[in-house]
Scaffold this motif. Structure first.
Motif, mmCIF file in Angstrom:
data_model
loop_
_atom_site.group_PDB
_atom_site.id
_atom_site.type_symbol
_atom_site.label_atom_id
_atom_site.label_comp_id
_atom_site.label_asym_id
_atom_site.label_seq_id
_atom_site.Cartn_x
_atom_site.Cartn_y
_atom_site.Cartn_z
ATOM 1 N N GLN A 34 -0.755 17.703 9.454
ATOM 2 C CA GLN A 34 0.305 16.884 10.033
ATOM 3 C C GLN A 34 1.121 16.216 8.928
ATOM 4 O OE1 GLN A 34 -1.056 13.651 12.411
ATOM 5 N NE2 GLN A 34 0.882 13.438 13.491
ATOM 6 N N HIS A 35 0.418 15.735 7.899
ATOM 7 C CA HIS A 35 1.119 15.104 6.782
ATOM 8 C C HIS A 35 2.011 16.127 6.073
ATOM 9 C CE1 HIS A 35 1.397 14.296 2.403
ATOM 10 N NE2 HIS A 35 1.899 13.162 2.866
ATOM 11 N N ALA A 36 1.480 17.323 5.847
ATOM 12 C CA ALA A 36 2.259 18.346 5.128
ATOM 13 C C ALA A 36 3.539 18.675 5.894
ATOM 14 C CB ALA A 36 1.405 19.594 4.920
ATOM 15 N N THR B 195 5.205 16.687 8.052
ATOM 16 C CA THR B 195 6.153 15.569 7.973
ATOM 17 C C THR B 195 6.781 15.516 6.589
ATOM 18 O OG1 THR B 195 4.781 14.347 9.507
ATOM 19 C CG2 THR B 195 6.417 13.075 8.309
ATOM 20 N N ARG B 196 5.942 15.724 5.583
ATOM 21 C CA ARG B 196 6.449 15.627 4.205
ATOM 22 C C ARG B 196 7.531 16.693 3.952
ATOM 23 N NH1 ARG B 196 4.777 12.551 -0.846
ATOM 24 N NH2 ARG B 196 5.924 13.712 -2.353
ATOM 25 N N ALA B 197 7.327 17.884 4.545
ATOM 26 C CA ALA B 197 8.320 18.956 4.358
ATOM 27 C C ALA B 197 9.664 18.552 4.962
ATOM 28 C CB ALA B 197 7.805 20.246 4.993
ATOM 29 N N ALA C 61 8.592 0.870 2.280
ATOM 30 C CA ALA C 61 8.065 1.491 1.054
ATOM 31 C C ALA C 61 9.089 1.391 -0.060
ATOM 32 C CB ALA C 61 7.716 2.958 1.322
ATOM 33 N N GLY C 62 10.371 1.450 0.302
ATOM 34 C CA GLY C 62 11.411 1.463 -0.720
ATOM 35 C C GLY C 62 11.838 0.089 -1.162
ATOM 36 N N TYR C 63 11.699 -0.901 -0.272
ATOM 37 C CA TYR C 63 12.275 -2.209 -0.594
ATOM 38 C C TYR C 63 11.282 -3.146 -1.285
ATOM 39 C CZ TYR C 63 12.479 -7.022 1.307
ATOM 40 O OH TYR C 63 12.354 -8.352 1.496
ATOM 41 N N ASP C 64 10.099 -3.313 -0.704
ATOM 42 C CA ASP C 64 9.129 -4.256 -1.258
ATOM 43 C C ASP C 64 8.696 -3.857 -2.666
ATOM 44 O OD1 ASP C 64 8.444 -6.505 0.023
ATOM 45 O OD2 ASP C 64 6.532 -5.794 0.823
ATOM 46 N N THR C 65 8.433 -2.568 -2.839
ATOM 47 C CA THR C 65 7.960 -2.070 -4.133
ATOM 48 C C THR C 65 9.060 -2.172 -5.194
ATOM 49 O OG1 THR C 65 8.636 0.068 -3.337
ATOM 50 C CG2 THR C 65 6.299 -0.407 -3.229
ATOM 51 N N THR C 66 10.280 -1.781 -4.824
ATOM 52 C CA THR C 66 11.360 -1.792 -5.823
ATOM 53 C C THR C 66 11.718 -3.234 -6.179
ATOM 54 O OG1 THR C 66 12.150 0.173 -4.642
ATOM 55 C CG2 THR C 66 13.479 -0.596 -6.469
ATOM 56 N N PRO D 189 -5.728 2.363 -0.567
ATOM 57 C CA PRO D 189 -6.969 2.784 0.102
ATOM 58 C C PRO D 189 -7.047 4.279 0.430
ATOM 59 C CG PRO D 189 -5.431 1.914 1.715
ATOM 60 C CD PRO D 189 -4.723 1.884 0.378
ATOM 61 N N ARG D 190 -8.267 4.761 0.523
ATOM 62 C CA ARG D 190 -8.588 6.088 1.041
ATOM 63 C C ARG D 190 -9.934 5.966 1.742
ATOM 64 N NH1 ARG D 190 -4.116 6.838 -0.886
ATOM 65 N NH2 ARG D 190 -3.421 8.547 -2.181
ATOM 66 N N VAL D 191 -10.332 6.996 2.522
ATOM 67 C CA VAL D 191 -11.700 7.083 3.050
ATOM 68 C C VAL D 191 -12.200 8.497 2.766
ATOM 69 C CG1 VAL D 191 -13.137 7.047 5.133
ATOM 70 C CG2 VAL D 191 -11.321 5.371 4.873
ATOM 71 N N PHE E 203 -10.885 2.465 -2.978
ATOM 72 C CA PHE E 203 -9.547 2.123 -3.472
ATOM 73 C C PHE E 203 -9.367 2.770 -4.844
ATOM 74 C CE2 PHE E 203 -10.301 -1.695 -0.782
ATOM 75 C CZ PHE E 203 -9.151 -1.635 -0.003
ATOM 76 N N TYR E 204 -8.232 3.413 -5.066
ATOM 77 C CA TYR E 204 -7.889 3.751 -6.453
ATOM 78 C C TYR E 204 -6.944 2.658 -6.935
ATOM 79 C CZ TYR E 204 -3.103 5.679 -5.697
ATOM 80 O OH TYR E 204 -1.774 5.848 -5.422
ATOM 81 N N SER E 205 -7.008 2.361 -8.238
ATOM 82 C CA SER E 205 -6.282 1.182 -8.715
ATOM 83 C C SER E 205 -5.345 1.507 -9.876
ATOM 84 C CB SER E 205 -7.284 0.109 -9.156
ATOM 85 O OG SER E 205 -6.593 -0.957 -9.778
ATOM 86 N N PRO F 176 0.312 15.745 -4.346
ATOM 87 C CA PRO F 176 1.134 16.045 -3.161
ATOM 88 C C PRO F 176 1.536 14.790 -2.367
ATOM 89 C CG PRO F 176 -0.861 17.370 -3.174
ATOM 90 C CD PRO F 176 -1.009 16.370 -4.267
ATOM 91 N N ARG F 177 0.908 13.644 -2.644
ATOM 92 C CA ARG F 177 1.322 12.428 -1.945
ATOM 93 C C ARG F 177 2.030 11.467 -2.882
ATOM 94 N NH1 ARG F 177 -1.924 11.428 3.405
ATOM 95 N NH2 ARG F 177 0.045 10.385 3.816
ATOM 96 N N VAL F 178 2.519 11.997 -4.004
ATOM 97 C CA VAL F 178 3.245 11.130 -4.924
ATOM 98 C C VAL F 178 4.413 10.505 -4.161
ATOM 99 C CG1 VAL F 178 4.833 12.931 -5.759
ATOM 100 C CG2 VAL F 178 4.227 11.029 -7.253
ATOM 101 N N CYS F 179 4.808 9.302 -4.584
ATOM 102 C CA CYS F 179 5.869 8.565 -3.890
ATOM 103 C C CYS F 179 7.078 9.458 -3.611
ATOM 104 C CB CYS F 179 6.285 7.396 -4.777
ATOM 105 S SG CYS F 179 7.710 6.524 -4.133
ATOM 106 N N LEU F 180 7.509 9.443 -2.355
ATOM 107 C CA LEU F 180 8.659 10.265 -1.968
ATOM 108 C C LEU F 180 9.962 9.718 -2.552
ATOM 109 C CD1 LEU F 180 8.548 11.182 1.822
ATOM 110 C CD2 LEU F 180 8.997 12.675 -0.086
#
Ligand code: HEM
Length: 449
Positions: free
Chosen positions: A107-109, A111-113, A261-266, A329-331, A350-352, A395-399
């Protein structure tokens, strides 16, 4: 039988004894320590336990730090680390329901496409002109007497960029009516559980979400009838893998996530850029000279990254020392071996970026701000960009990485063309770690050149 299995899983998750073989502690009070001083919390545990350590937040979790861990989570064993499930027990799951961030696997792949070409479009000339106009206006209007709060200024600019260049809202009344609702929406992320309590934080956020959907629906419908232009236009005309157009509410669900994702981080990265520049007159001069020599008076465009190598090194060092989020986070979907440890299936991890970027195994003098470490001509041992995960990796690097970097290049160039930046000596600042990492109360003075 299914219920019994569920209960066993819940019991196992709550007790966390299945993680006893890992270094770390699940003493009560860990969450309080994390919230009180996340930097100290992370450094102390990393120094004491190494690259894999367990702790207990609401539930037992495991932190994974360093190059090997990042590569395992985001590249080599990425299918074993679910991102959507990582948000399952948080209010993020409700606030951004129906968005790419909560999806995994096939499903992610899919949407990402669909999203990749639409978001990729943002880094093109059309939006770069808009971003340039917004930052030029913002910088022309700074308070030259009293100075500006770095985060306040970055936050205003990146909000306007997200509203106008990303979402296609008119600056002014339309953006202003969007803003309080959007703020209510993202406040919901901090709700303690994903369950809606009347008049609670999440309840207010979900009310704001419904209002934002109502506001954006006519815009998406209008974009379907017009030529595809801008992000909304691209999404309104996009087709899924079966050749079907996306539903209006599905488009808006993704748009709200992209906005956040685009506003808070930037805003976080922009605030650090201003904060650091004010303290490094040497780098102000080097970057001002580079922009002048390479571009003259031309605005920074989407293809100028190569023309501005020192600015590239400066932004990589900002990403290294000041990543917008301390951890993600991940599981685990199955048992995973990592650095001599076994992470059982269903372990929240969590990866940090923050700790990985301060790992002395990866970077010489990790606490020194030194953009030259990224320059092969100036540094005998150039740092490897593969070690940077401030935008994630794989493959999940920031869009929106290209778009965010474009905006930061524009911010630096336009600020340095106009001003010499100085820290306000009277200002006392602190550093906020959660939910987004940024300086608080750091004021900068803008001296016209
Ligand atoms: C300096 C600014 C930015 C930073 C530091 C940043 C950072 C990140 C990071 C670290 C991730 C991966 C999270 C994970 O692995 O769990 C990510 C994902 C994402 N980012 Fe960004 N981001 C920025 C700007 C943007 C912009 C401008 C947009 C949109 C226009 C955007 C859209 C996204 C999306 C949609 C994802 C999820 C991708 C997926 O799951 O496939 N980001 N970002």
């Amino acid at each position: 039988m299914a219920v019994l299995l569920m209960l066993r899983r819940a019991h196992r998750a709550l007790r966390g004894t299945y993680l006893d073989h890992l270094p770390g502690s699940d003493a009560p009070g860990e969450l309080v320590h994390l919230l009180r001083d996340p930097f100290r919390f992370l450094h102390e545990r990393f120094e004491r336990h190494g690259n894999v350590f367990r702790t207990r937040l609401a539930l037992p979790v495991v932190f994974l730090v360093g190059e090997e861990a990042n590569r395992t989570v985001m590249l080599t064993r990425r299918d074993a680390f679910a991102m959507g499930r990582g948000y399952h027990l948080t209010a993020v799951r409700r606030v951004f329901e129906g968005s790419i961030m909560l999806e995994d696997g096939e499903q992610h792949a899919r949407t990402r496409a669909v999203l990749t070409p639409a978001v990729g479009h943002l880094a093109l000339r059309e939006s770069s002109d808009r971003v340039h106009a917004i930052w030029s206006r913002m910088l022309d209007g700074v308070d030259r007497v009293g100075g500006e709060d770095c985060y306040g200024l970055a936050e205003r600019g990146t909000f306007d960029v997200a509203a106008n260049a990303l979402t296609g809202l008119d600056l002014g009344r339309e953006t202003e009516s969007f803003r309080p609702r959007f703020e209510r929406l993202i406040d919901g992320i901090m709700a303690p559980t994903p369950y809606r309590v009347p008049l609670g934080r999440l309840d207010r956020a979900m009310g704001a979400r419904a209002e934002l959907m109502r506001l954006l629906r006519p815009r998406v419908e209008a974009a379907r009838r017009a030529e595809p232009s801008g992000l909304v236009g691209q999404l309104a005309h996009a087709r899924d893998a079966d050749g079907q157009p996306l539903e209006t509410d599905a488009i808006i669900g993704q748009l709200l996530l992209l906005f956040w994702a685009g506003y808070d981080t930037t805003a976080s990265a922009g605030a650090w850029v201003l904060h650091v520049l004010a303290r490094r007159p040497d780098w102000q001069q080097r970057l001002r000279d580079e922009v002048r020599d390479r571009l003259g008076t031309e605005p920074v465009g989407p293809d100028d990254a190569r023309a501005l190598p020192q600015l590239g090194c400066f932004l990589s060092e900002i990403e290294r020392m000041y990543p917008s989020a301390l951890f993600f986070p991940r599981v685990t979907e199955e048992d995973v071996s990592l650095l001599g440890h076994t992470l059982p299936r269903d372990t929240p991890v969590f990866y940090s970026p923050y700790l990985s970027h301060r790992d002395p195994e990866a970077f010489d003098h990790p606490n020194a701000f030194d953009p030259d470490r990224w320059d092969s001509e100036r540094s005998p041992k150039r740092a490897r960009t593969a070690l940077l995960v401030g935008f994630g990796s794989g493959p999940r690097v920031c869009l929106g990485k290209a778009f965010a970097k474009l905006q930061l290049r524009i911010l630096v160039a336009e600020a340095l063309r106009r001003y010499r930046l100085e820290p306000d000596p009277g200002a006392r600042f602190t550093v906020q770690g959660l939910p987004v990492h940024h300086p608080n109360g750091s004021r900068v003075r803008f001296r016209p050149l």
